[in-house]
Scaffold this motif. Structure first.
Motif, mmCIF file in Angstrom:
data_model
loop_
_atom_site.group_PDB
_atom_site.id
_atom_site.type_symbol
_atom_site.label_atom_id
_atom_site.label_comp_id
_atom_site.label_asym_id
_atom_site.label_seq_id
_atom_site.Cartn_x
_atom_site.Cartn_y
_atom_site.Cartn_z
ATOM 1 N N GLU A 143 1.079 -1.535 -0.130
ATOM 2 C CA GLU A 143 0.219 -0.017 0.121
ATOM 3 C C GLU A 143 0.541 0.896 -0.393
ATOM 4 O OE1 GLU A 143 -3.092 -0.259 3.276
ATOM 5 O OE2 GLU A 143 -3.621 -2.217 2.304
ATOM 6 N N VAL A 144 2.068 0.965 0.573
ATOM 7 C CA VAL A 144 3.019 2.078 0.537
ATOM 8 C C VAL A 144 3.289 2.504 -0.258
ATOM 9 C CG1 VAL A 144 4.708 3.442 2.081
ATOM 10 C CG2 VAL A 144 3.360 1.877 3.209
ATOM 11 N N LEU A 145 3.678 1.867 -1.073
ATOM 12 C CA LEU A 145 4.168 1.902 -2.060
ATOM 13 C C LEU A 145 3.453 2.181 -3.554
ATOM 14 C CD1 LEU A 145 7.572 1.407 -3.678
ATOM 15 C CD2 LEU A 145 6.598 -1.196 -3.895
ATOM 16 N N VAL A 166 4.390 5.515 -6.137
ATOM 17 C CA VAL A 166 4.225 5.543 -7.343
ATOM 18 C C VAL A 166 2.575 6.113 -7.655
ATOM 19 C CG1 VAL A 166 4.053 4.218 -9.411
ATOM 20 C CG2 VAL A 166 5.314 3.461 -7.371
ATOM 21 N N GLU A 167 1.835 5.984 -7.277
ATOM 22 C CA GLU A 167 0.489 7.278 -7.817
ATOM 23 C C GLU A 167 0.501 8.266 -7.775
ATOM 24 O OE1 GLU A 167 -2.668 5.005 -5.743
ATOM 25 O OE2 GLU A 167 -2.541 3.787 -7.377
ATOM 26 N N GLY A 168 1.003 9.388 -6.170
ATOM 27 C CA GLY A 168 1.523 10.256 -5.784
ATOM 28 C C GLY A 168 3.231 10.678 -6.989
ATOM 29 N N GLY A 169 3.111 10.255 -7.787
ATOM 30 C CA GLY A 169 4.254 10.986 -8.816
ATOM 31 C C GLY A 169 5.854 10.704 -8.340
ATOM 32 N N ALA A 170 6.237 9.533 -6.772
ATOM 33 C CA ALA A 170 7.445 8.844 -6.793
ATOM 34 C C ALA A 170 8.211 8.164 -7.466
ATOM 35 C CB ALA A 170 7.681 9.223 -5.271
ATOM 36 N N ALA A 176 4.040 3.641 -14.150
ATOM 37 C CA ALA A 176 2.168 3.903 -14.084
ATOM 38 C C ALA A 176 1.852 3.650 -14.993
ATOM 39 C CB ALA A 176 2.183 5.158 -13.725
ATOM 40 N N PRO A 177 0.951 2.531 -15.146
ATOM 41 C CA PRO A 177 0.109 2.422 -13.979
ATOM 42 C C PRO A 177 0.461 1.011 -13.018
ATOM 43 C CG PRO A 177 -0.855 1.011 -15.742
ATOM 44 C CD PRO A 177 0.303 2.058 -16.292
ATOM 45 N N PHE A 178 0.812 1.213 -11.724
ATOM 46 C CA PHE A 178 0.907 -0.249 -11.429
ATOM 47 C C PHE A 178 0.547 -0.619 -10.276
ATOM 48 C CE2 PHE A 178 4.331 -0.625 -6.874
ATOM 49 C CZ PHE A 178 4.774 -1.330 -7.523
ATOM 50 N N SER A 179 0.259 -1.787 -9.979
ATOM 51 C CA SER A 179 -0.800 -2.922 -9.264
ATOM 52 C C SER A 179 0.179 -3.095 -8.008
ATOM 53 C CB SER A 179 -0.929 -3.814 -10.241
ATOM 54 O OG SER A 179 -0.650 -4.807 -10.078
ATOM 55 N N HIS A 180 -1.471 -2.783 -7.486
ATOM 56 C CA HIS A 180 -0.794 -4.047 -5.746
ATOM 57 C C HIS A 180 0.175 -5.369 -5.614
ATOM 58 C CE1 HIS A 180 -1.654 -3.980 -1.549
ATOM 59 N NE2 HIS A 180 -1.747 -4.840 -2.013
ATOM 60 N N ALA A 181 -0.401 -6.372 -7.203
ATOM 61 C CA ALA A 181 -0.095 -7.043 -7.239
ATOM 62 C C ALA A 181 1.468 -7.746 -7.516
ATOM 63 C CB ALA A 181 -0.326 -7.896 -8.121
ATOM 64 N N GLU A 182 2.171 -5.858 -8.482
ATOM 65 C CA GLU A 182 3.180 -5.786 -8.628
ATOM 66 C C GLU A 182 4.292 -4.962 -7.343
ATOM 67 O OE1 GLU A 182 3.256 -3.844 -13.170
ATOM 68 O OE2 GLU A 182 2.365 -3.314 -12.369
ATOM 69 N N PRO A 203 21.614 13.433 -14.890
ATOM 70 C CA PRO A 203 20.847 14.213 -15.800
ATOM 71 C C PRO A 203 20.025 12.917 -16.709
ATOM 72 C CG PRO A 203 22.927 15.551 -17.105
ATOM 73 C CD PRO A 203 22.846 14.091 -15.203
ATOM 74 N N GLY A 204 18.497 12.816 -16.613
ATOM 75 C CA GLY A 204 17.938 11.539 -17.422
ATOM 76 C C GLY A 204 18.286 10.346 -16.289
ATOM 77 N N TYR A 205 18.890 10.379 -15.400
ATOM 78 C CA TYR A 205 18.939 9.078 -14.838
ATOM 79 C C TYR A 205 17.951 7.963 -14.764
ATOM 80 C CZ TYR A 205 21.316 5.183 -11.182
ATOM 81 O OH TYR A 205 22.116 4.354 -10.959
ATOM 82 N N ALA A 206 16.857 8.585 -14.994
ATOM 83 C CA ALA A 206 15.376 7.864 -14.347
ATOM 84 C C ALA A 206 14.321 7.989 -15.146
ATOM 85 C CB ALA A 206 15.559 6.896 -12.709
ATOM 86 N N LEU A 207 13.316 7.980 -15.183
ATOM 87 C CA LEU A 207 12.065 8.343 -15.807
ATOM 88 C C LEU A 207 11.056 8.651 -14.566
ATOM 89 C CD1 LEU A 207 10.954 5.755 -18.607
ATOM 90 C CD2 LEU A 207 12.833 7.799 -18.599
ATOM 91 N N TRP A 208 10.066 9.357 -14.685
ATOM 92 C CA TRP A 208 8.735 9.731 -13.663
ATOM 93 C C TRP A 208 7.795 8.816 -14.124
ATOM 94 C CZ3 TRP A 208 10.064 12.778 -10.268
ATOM 95 C CH2 TRP A 208 10.876 13.540 -10.089
ATOM 96 N N PRO A 209 7.378 7.932 -12.817
ATOM 97 C CA PRO A 209 6.340 7.035 -12.905
ATOM 98 C C PRO A 209 4.953 7.348 -14.221
ATOM 99 C CG PRO A 209 6.219 7.430 -10.725
ATOM 100 C CD PRO A 209 7.301 8.869 -11.176
#
Length: 178
Positions: free
Chosen positions: A26-28, A32-36, A42-48, A155-161
Motif C-alpha cells: 500500500e505504501v509503495l 508511485v501514484e503520487g509521482g515518486a 504507472a500504472p502500478f498494481s498492488h500485485a506488482e 541528468p536523465g538517470y531514470a524516468l518519472w512514473p
C-alpha cells in the motif's frame, strides 16, 4: 493512551509476514501514484508491489538487507531499506534504498526518523559508509538537513512514473562510532 493517539514507532522487521507485505505494498503503490520516481512505472498494481516486497522479504530472510518500517495507528506508514550485501571489497559500506513515506504520513518527521534508525542499523552491522540516490528535488532537503554529503547529479538517470526523464542526485554519509 488511545491507539489513534499512539506516536509513530520505527522498528526493524526481522521477518516479513503477509500483513506486513500488504501494508508495504500500500505504501509503495501510494508513492508511485503520487509521482515518486522509485523504480516503477504507472500504472502500478498492488500485485506488482507485492511481488517486489516478496523479493525484499527473501533478502531480509537471508540477511542481505535490513527492512525498517515506521508504524502509526493505521499500520505501516513508511519504510527504508539498508542493503548490506556488497562486493567483497566494500564490507564497510551499505546502500540506503526505497525510503518511502505514504502521503498520509508526510510532514510528520517520519522520513528523518527512518533515516536515523537506518544509520543506527548500519552501525550495528559494522558499516561506516552509506550511499543513496534520490530523484533530484525530491527528498534532497531532508538528506542535507540530516548531514548527508552531496556527490552530484546525473541528468536523465531514470524516468518519472508517468514518463519523462528524471535527474538523480547521489549522496553519502560517513558514520561515526556511537
Amino acid at each position: 493512551m488511545p491507539d489513534s493517539d499512539r506516536a509513530p514507532t520505527v522498528r526493524v522487521l526481522d521477518r516479513v509476514d503477509e500483513r506486513h507485505l500488504r501494508q508495504l505494498a500500500e505504501v509503495l503503490v501510494d508513492c508511485v501514484e503520487g509521482g515518486a520516481s522509485v523504480s516503477f512505472m504507472a500504472p502500478f498494481s498492488h500485485a506488482e508491489a507485492l511481488a517486489f516486497w516478496r523479493r525484499v522479504a527473501a533478502d531480509v530472510e537471508r540477511g542481505a538487507r535490513r527492512l525498517l518500517v515506521v508504524e502509526d495507528a493505521e499500520g505501516i506508514v513508511g519504510t527504508v531499506q539498508l542493503i548490506l550485501d556488497q562486493p567483497p571489497n566494500q564490507p564497510h559500506r551499505a546502500d540506503i534504498a526505497k525510503m518511502l513515506v505514504h502521503r498520509r504520513g508526510r510532514r510528520r518527521g517520519l522520513g528523518a526518523a527512518l533515516m536515523a534508525a537506518a544509520e543506527d542499523a548500519a552501525r550495528d552491522a559494522g558499516r561506516t559508509l552509506l550511499v543513496l540516490d534520490t530523484a533530484s528535488g525530491d527528498a534532497e532537503r531532508l538528506y542535507r538537513r540530516l548531514g548527508w554529503t552531496l556527490v552530484g547529479t546525473v541528468p536523465g538517470y531514470a524516468l518519472w512514473p508517468e514518463g519523462g526523464l528524471c535527474d538523480t542526485t547521489f549522496y553519502y554519509r560517513a558514520l561515526s562510532a556511537r
